[in-house]
Structures are given as structure tokens and as C-alpha cells.
Design a protein around this motif. Structure first.
Motif, PDB file in Angstrom:
ATOM      1  N   SER A   1     -42.577 -19.562  -3.495  1.00  0.00           N
ATOM      2  CA  SER A   1     -41.212 -20.076  -3.459  1.00  0.00           C
ATOM      3  C   SER A   1     -40.579 -19.945  -4.857  1.00  0.00           C
ATOM      4  O   SER A   1     -40.546 -18.854  -5.416  1.00  0.00           O
ATOM      5  CB  SER A   1     -41.212 -21.506  -2.928  1.00  0.00           C
ATOM      6  OG  SER A   1     -39.920 -21.919  -2.581  1.00  0.00           O
TER       7      SER A   1
ATOM      8  N   ALA B   1     -43.047 -15.620  -0.493  1.00  0.00           N
ATOM      9  CA  ALA B   1     -41.736 -16.141  -0.083  1.00  0.00           C
ATOM     10  C   ALA B   1     -40.929 -16.614  -1.283  1.00  0.00           C
ATOM     11  O   ALA B   1     -40.402 -17.729  -1.292  1.00  0.00           O
ATOM     12  CB  ALA B   1     -41.884 -17.255   0.939  1.00  0.00           C
TER      13      ALA B   1
ATOM     14  N   THR C   1     -30.928 -18.701  -1.723  1.00  0.00           N
ATOM     15  CA  THR C   1     -30.889 -19.052  -0.309  1.00  0.00           C
ATOM     16  C   THR C   1     -29.504 -19.538   0.076  1.00  0.00           C
ATOM     17  O   THR C   1     -28.820 -20.183  -0.714  1.00  0.00           O
ATOM     18  CB  THR C   1     -31.929 -20.133   0.026  1.00  0.00           C
ATOM     19  OG1 THR C   1     -31.811 -20.487   1.403  1.00  0.00           O
ATOM     20  CG2 THR C   1     -31.738 -21.389  -0.812  1.00  0.00           C
TER      21      THR C   1
ATOM     22  N   GLN D   1     -43.621 -12.003   2.567  1.00  0.00           N
ATOM     23  CA  GLN D   1     -42.613 -12.865   3.193  1.00  0.00           C
ATOM     24  C   GLN D   1     -42.848 -12.956   4.698  1.00  0.00           C
ATOM     25  O   GLN D   1     -43.424 -12.045   5.314  1.00  0.00           O
ATOM     26  CB  GLN D   1     -41.206 -12.329   2.903  1.00  0.00           C
ATOM     27  CG  GLN D   1     -40.050 -13.043   3.574  1.00  0.00           C
ATOM     28  CD  GLN D   1     -39.918 -14.518   3.199  1.00  0.00           C
ATOM     29  OE1 GLN D   1     -40.894 -15.247   3.130  1.00  0.00           O
ATOM     30  NE2 GLN D   1     -38.686 -14.936   2.975  1.00  0.00           N
ATOM     31  N   THR D   2     -42.391 -14.079   5.268  1.00  0.00           N
ATOM     32  CA  THR D   2     -42.445 -14.288   6.707  1.00  0.00           C
ATOM     33  C   THR D   2     -41.041 -14.230   7.303  1.00  0.00           C
ATOM     34  O   THR D   2     -40.088 -14.753   6.704  1.00  0.00           O
ATOM     35  CB  THR D   2     -43.095 -15.639   7.064  1.00  0.00           C
ATOM     36  OG1 THR D   2     -42.976 -15.861   8.482  1.00  0.00           O
ATOM     37  CG2 THR D   2     -42.430 -16.805   6.340  1.00  0.00           C
TER      38      THR D   2
ATOM     39  N   ASP E   1     -39.098 -17.698   7.840  1.00  0.00           N
ATOM     40  CA  ASP E   1     -38.723 -18.534   6.698  1.00  0.00           C
ATOM     41  C   ASP E   1     -37.391 -19.224   6.980  1.00  0.00           C
ATOM     42  O   ASP E   1     -36.378 -18.568   7.206  1.00  0.00           O
ATOM     43  CB  ASP E   1     -38.613 -17.665   5.436  1.00  0.00           C
ATOM     44  CG  ASP E   1     -38.609 -18.481   4.152  1.00  0.00           C
ATOM     45  OD1 ASP E   1     -38.060 -19.600   4.156  1.00  0.00           O
ATOM     46  OD2 ASP E   1     -39.153 -17.991   3.149  1.00  0.00           O
TER      47      ASP E   1
ATOM     48  N   THR F   1     -33.185 -18.216   3.031  1.00  0.00           N
ATOM     49  CA  THR F   1     -32.417 -17.573   4.106  1.00  0.00           C
ATOM     50  C   THR F   1     -31.263 -16.776   3.503  1.00  0.00           C
ATOM     51  O   THR F   1     -30.624 -17.227   2.560  1.00  0.00           O
ATOM     52  CB  THR F   1     -31.865 -18.626   5.086  1.00  0.00           C
ATOM     53  OG1 THR F   1     -30.990 -19.520   4.394  1.00  0.00           O
ATOM     54  CG2 THR F   1     -32.981 -19.400   5.742  1.00  0.00           C
TER      55      THR F   1
ATOM     56  N   TYR G   1     -34.213 -14.383   5.201  1.00  0.00           N
ATOM     57  CA  TYR G   1     -35.562 -14.181   4.660  1.00  0.00           C
ATOM     58  C   TYR G   1     -35.644 -12.950   3.771  1.00  0.00           C
ATOM     59  O   TYR G   1     -36.481 -12.863   2.872  1.00  0.00           O
ATOM     60  CB  TYR G   1     -36.596 -14.106   5.785  1.00  0.00           C
ATOM     61  CG  TYR G   1     -36.539 -12.841   6.624  1.00  0.00           C
ATOM     62  CD1 TYR G   1     -37.243 -11.700   6.246  1.00  0.00           C
ATOM     63  CD2 TYR G   1     -35.787 -12.782   7.793  1.00  0.00           C
ATOM     64  CE1 TYR G   1     -37.207 -10.535   7.007  1.00  0.00           C
ATOM     65  CE2 TYR G   1     -35.744 -11.625   8.558  1.00  0.00           C
ATOM     66  CZ  TYR G   1     -36.443 -10.512   8.171  1.00  0.00           C
ATOM     67  OH  TYR G   1     -36.392  -9.358   8.918  1.00  0.00           O
TER      68      TYR G   1
ATOM     69  N   GLY H   1     -44.388 -20.499   8.662  1.00  0.00           N
ATOM     70  CA  GLY H   1     -43.123 -20.743   7.994  1.00  0.00           C
ATOM     71  C   GLY H   1     -43.263 -20.695   6.488  1.00  0.00           C
ATOM     72  O   GLY H   1     -44.336 -20.394   5.950  1.00  0.00           O
ATOM     73  N   HIS H   2     -42.197 -21.028   5.810  1.00  0.00           N
ATOM     74  CA  HIS H   2     -42.150 -20.948   4.344  1.00  0.00           C
ATOM     75  C   HIS H   2     -43.244 -21.790   3.698  1.00  0.00           C
ATOM     76  O   HIS H   2     -43.991 -21.313   2.854  1.00  0.00           O
ATOM     77  CB  HIS H   2     -40.771 -21.422   3.872  1.00  0.00           C
ATOM     78  CG  HIS H   2     -40.589 -21.378   2.395  1.00  0.00           C
ATOM     79  ND1 HIS H   2     -40.112 -20.259   1.746  1.00  0.00           N
ATOM     80  CD2 HIS H   2     -40.803 -22.308   1.434  1.00  0.00           C
ATOM     81  CE1 HIS H   2     -40.030 -20.503   0.446  1.00  0.00           C
ATOM     82  NE2 HIS H   2     -40.457 -21.740   0.236  1.00  0.00           N
TER      83      HIS H   2
END
Length: 333
Positions: A171, A197, A203, A262-263, A266, A270, A272, A297-298
Motif C-alpha cells: 500500500s 498494491a 486513489t 495488484q489485485t 482492490d 481505485t 486498481y 482484497g487490498h
């Protein structure tokens, strides 16, 4: 004539999202994970190069909750200041946690996995203020946090005798090192940056930042964040002054190898795709291209089997055709 009602609900929603979404939050860590989301690391468990005993225990969600409260500065496998790099793993690895997290919680899986493979592993806490209670990090000015990272990297290099380190961050911890690389001379001391991520290009908080702008409420909200000592949240908004300054000359610097993991699921960074970098030496990995059934998720990425395997590959051998084992998915948080 009556004054139109103040649009409180969207503003409250934005403030709540800004305070909870940009994080590995403690609340998320204390949530009960579904049984299939509690990972057992897929990486091999080798004996630590610096110890005669069994491998370091690889933690799970329960370990993370415990460490967040009771061991925010300490995690198994990390910060052995007598560790010396080997020919197989010549660079120490420095791990940087996410917003609202700490190193004790964020790295309960990856730190021991790396140490068990023979890496020298180091973690630091950064960005704490009077609200942190010694546990909640990544809150304050990202520029100051990058300076702290630089000081810590120098300490690691002095202790190990290595010429460069590799950085892995989750993050904000994956984005913040770019300030160190691009503005503080860190590129000459870093071989690779692996972002899990990362909030690289900020974001929109699922459009709430744009909504705040349209309502002329964003400035008020950001002033509150500054007053509360939460400047890092403001700086991670897409289009913030910090973001514009960081990326004005491109995403990368020469000589550093970049990997972003990354997923698609996420809900913090955003869209992602804002996590991804573009430029020379960049590898962007979308987990669902490898493991379509991975709903992580994140927050859950720090316990996600495919994510951890991708980190190990990025640090070496960096096989461009690497495919992880699609098991042990992290929480969908």
C-alpha cells in the motif's frame, strides 16, 4: 428564503473512507477471516542461514492481530543486525508497511519466509504521530517518511556491508519509497522495489475524491486531515499536490528494477490500475491473470499465497514467465 441543506452525508462518507480505506487497518486485521482465506505459505521453508534451530514460524491472521497490539516493532525473521548477505542473496531486504499498519503486523508471513530462505530482512515503522500509540503508522507527511526510510537503509547497509538493498512495500509502503528513489538520492542504494498494491498514482476512493471536489468539500476534509496529523491520507488522493510533484518527471528512475503486484478486487486503491507503474524496468503483475479465482482484497494481500510467491520471484530469480501456485488465497478484505 431558506438556505439549502449542507451536504453532510457525502462529506461524512468521504472522511470515513479516507480514514479507513487507505490502510491495512486494525479493524480489518481483527476481522474473522473465512477458513479458506487463512494461508499457509506455498514457498519452501528452508532453515535460516543465521540460526541452528528450526525455521522461523510463518504467521497468520491471528499472529497479525497479536503483533499489531503486542509486538508492533518486532516480527519473526526480521532485524537480525548480525546477519550477513550471502552470494545467493547478496542484498538485504527492507520491508515497509502500509497506512494505519505497523511492521509487526504487516509482515508476519513475508518476513519469516524471506529469512527462512536465507535473506537478511529488516523492517521499520514510519509515519507515526501522537495518535499512533506506538502502533498505527503511515499517518504523517510522506516526504518525512521517505527521509526516515533513507536513514534506515543507510543503517542496514552499514550493518551488512552490502552495496544496495531491495525494498518491498504494501500500500503506502509500496508508493512512499518512490519519493526516496526520485527525490532523496535513494536510487543509487536500491536494486529493486516491489510494491504490493501500492498507492502509486493515488486513489479516487471509488469516486469519493471526485465527489468531494465537485461539492467543494475536499479542501475542508483535507484541512481536517492535516489538523489531525493524517497528512499521508491527503497525499494519497489521486491528483493531490504530492502526487503531481512525485510523478511529474515520469514513473521510474534508471537502474532500479520495479515490480507491482495488484489485485483486481482492490477497493482501497481505485481504480486498481492506479497501482501500476510505466517505464523502463517495470513488471506489472495482475494476480487474476495468474489465478482467476483469487478474490483477495487490498488488505488481504499480506497473507495471500500467490502474492507472497510473486514477491519471492521478484527478489530472485525474477523469472518473467513465473506462475504461482493458485492456493492459500488471502482474505477478500
Amino acid at each position: 428564503m431558506k438556505r439549502p441543506p449542507t451536504p453532510r452525508r457525502p462529506l461524512r462518507r468521504w472522511l470515513c473512507a479516507a480514514g479507513t480505506a487507505l490502510c491495512l487497518g486494525a479493524a480489518a486485521l481483527t476481522a474473522t477471516a473465512p477458513a479458506q482465506a487463512t494461508p499457509a505459505p506455498a514457498a519452501p521453508q528452508a532453515r535460516p542461514a543465521t540460526a541452528d534451530g528450526p525455521p522461523y514460524p510463518v504467521g497468520d491472521l491471528g499472529t497479525a492481530v497479536h503483533n499489531f497490539i503486542a509486538s508492533p516493532d518486532t516480527v519473526a525473521g526480521a532485524n537480525n543486525w548480525t546477519c550477513k548477505p550471502t552470494a545467493r542473496h547478496p542484498r538485504p531486504v527492507v520491508l515497509t508497511h502500509g497506512t494505519f499498519a505497523n511492521s509487526g503486523a504487516n509482515w508476519v508471513a513475508l518476513a519469516p519466509m524471506l529469512a527462512n530462505e536465507g535473506y537478511c530482512v529488516y523492517t521499520l515503522n514510519y509515519g507515526m504521530n501522537q495518535l499512533s500509540l506506538g502502533r498505527v503508522g503511515g499517518l504523517t507527511d510522506i516526504g518525512a517518511s521517505a527521509t526516515s526510510l533513507g536513514t534506515f537503509v543507510d543503517k542496514v547497509l552499514a550493518a551488512t556491508g552490502a552495496e544496495k538493498v531491495d525494498l518491498v512495500g504494501h500500500s503506502q509502503g509500496g508508493m512512499m519509497p518512490n519519493q526516496y528513489l526520485k527525490r532523496l538520492g535513494g536510487a543509487r542504494k536500491v536494486h529493486a522495489l516491489v510494491g504490493i498494491a501500492p498507492s502509486n498514482h493515488g486513489t479516487t476512493l471509488d469516486g469519493l475524491v471526485d465527489l468531494g471536489n465537485s461539492m467543494n468539500a475536499l479542501g475542508f476534509a483535507n484541512s481536517f486531515l492535516d489538523l489531525a496529523g493524517l497528512t499521508a491520507l491527503k497525499q494519497q488522493e489521486a491528483g493531490s499536490d504530492f502526487q503531481n510533484a512525485l510523478w511529474k518527471d515520469g514513473d521510474t528512475v534508471p537502474g532500479v528494477r520495479y515490480t507491482v503486484i495488484q489485485t483486481r478486487h482492490d477497493k482501497v486503491v481505485t481504480p486498481y490500475t492506479n497501482a501500476f507503474l510505466h517505464g523502463e524496468g517495470v513488471t506489472n503483475v495482475l494476480l487474476q491473470d495468474q489465478c482467476p479465482d483469487d478474490k483477495v482484497g487490498h488488505v488481504g494481500l499480506f497473507l495471500d499465497g500467490p502474492t507472497l510467491q510473486n514477491v519471492m520471484n521478484a527478489l530472485g530469480p525474477a523469472d518473467p514467465g513465473f506462475k504461482p501456485s493458485c492456493t492459500n488465497y488471502g482474505p477478500a478484505t
